[in-house]
Design a protein around this motif. Structure first.
Motif, short mmCIF file in Angstrom:
data_model
loop_
_atom_site.label_atom_id
_atom_site.label_comp_id
_atom_site.label_asym_id
_atom_site.label_seq_id
_atom_site.Cartn_x
_atom_site.Cartn_y
_atom_site.Cartn_z
N LEU A 176 0.44 62.31 48.09
CA LEU A 176 -0.56 63.29 48.53
C LEU A 176 -0.89 63.04 49.99
O LEU A 176 -1.47 62.03 50.34
N THR A 177 -0.50 63.98 50.81
CA THR A 177 -0.74 63.89 52.24
C THR A 177 -1.41 65.18 52.70
O THR A 177 -1.46 66.15 51.97
N GLY A 178 -1.92 65.18 53.87
CA GLY A 178 -2.52 66.38 54.42
C GLY A 178 -4.02 66.29 54.61
O GLY A 178 -4.59 67.04 55.37
N GLY A 179 -4.68 65.39 53.85
CA GLY A 179 -6.08 65.14 54.09
C GLY A 179 -7.07 66.06 53.43
O GLY A 179 -8.27 65.93 53.66
N VAL A 180 -6.62 67.00 52.59
CA VAL A 180 -7.54 67.88 51.88
C VAL A 180 -7.24 67.77 50.39
O VAL A 180 -6.14 68.08 49.95
#
Length: 172
Positions: free
Chosen positions: A151-155
């Motif tokens: 899970l990447t992207g910060g949201v």
């Protein structure tokens, strides 16, 4: 030590992260409210039917709901991260129903977003239920989604019942 119980009101059904690969200057959104309580993501060791057999601090009792029987979630206290920064945004179902929330978006600070990516990257290739993570707020498991990819992207998007109460606990 006492067993921890999962909130019977909040049943989160989804976790997703925002798009990756975009040039982001910061994962933190300036809308919503700052997080005022820690959000813990812990690796699940096992999930057993019924109540927890002991008072271990790594055991969370999850009462029966309309969609699931009561069960005991055990987490790995050596494999968890605590996120304390960022903002929570309550997303309305539609402009016509602004008081009906569809989800809560957690907009994480860059460091927390990177740590969550590393944590979930470790869970991806594990067999079930060790590929699941427990999302814990105020000592209660809110959800135990399976991790299908890093899970990447910060949201982080949380959806389900009891969102207003959870939002208030996270930002109150």
């Amino acid at each position: 030590m006492s067993r921890r119980r999962m909130s019977t009101i909040v049943m989160l059904t989804a976790i997703a992260l925002g798009a990756t690969g975009c040039a982001q200057t910061s994962a933190v959104d300036d809308s919503g409210e700052p997080l005022t309580t820690d959000v813990v993501f812990a690796a699940v060791k096992n999930i057993d039917p019924g109540d927890c057999a002991d008072d271990a601090t790594d055991a969370f009792e999850v009462p029966a709901s309309a969609t699931a029987d009561a069960h005991c979630v055990r987490v790995d206290p050596e494999d968890e991260i605590t996120l304390g920064g960022g903002r929570a945004v309550l997303i309305a179902e539609s402009e016509d129903a602004p008081s009906t929330p569809e989800s809560i978006e957690l907009h994480l600070e860059d460091e927390d977003a990177a740590r969550l990516g590393e944590f979930t990257g470790r869970l991806v290739d594990r067999a079930a239920p060790q590929n699941q993570m427990a999302i814990i707020v105020d000592g209660e498991v809110q959800s135990t989604p399976a991790v299908m990819s890093e899970l990447t992207g910060g949201v982080v998007s949380l959806s389900g019942e009891g969102l207003v109460g959870l939002y208030e606990r996270m930002t109150g």
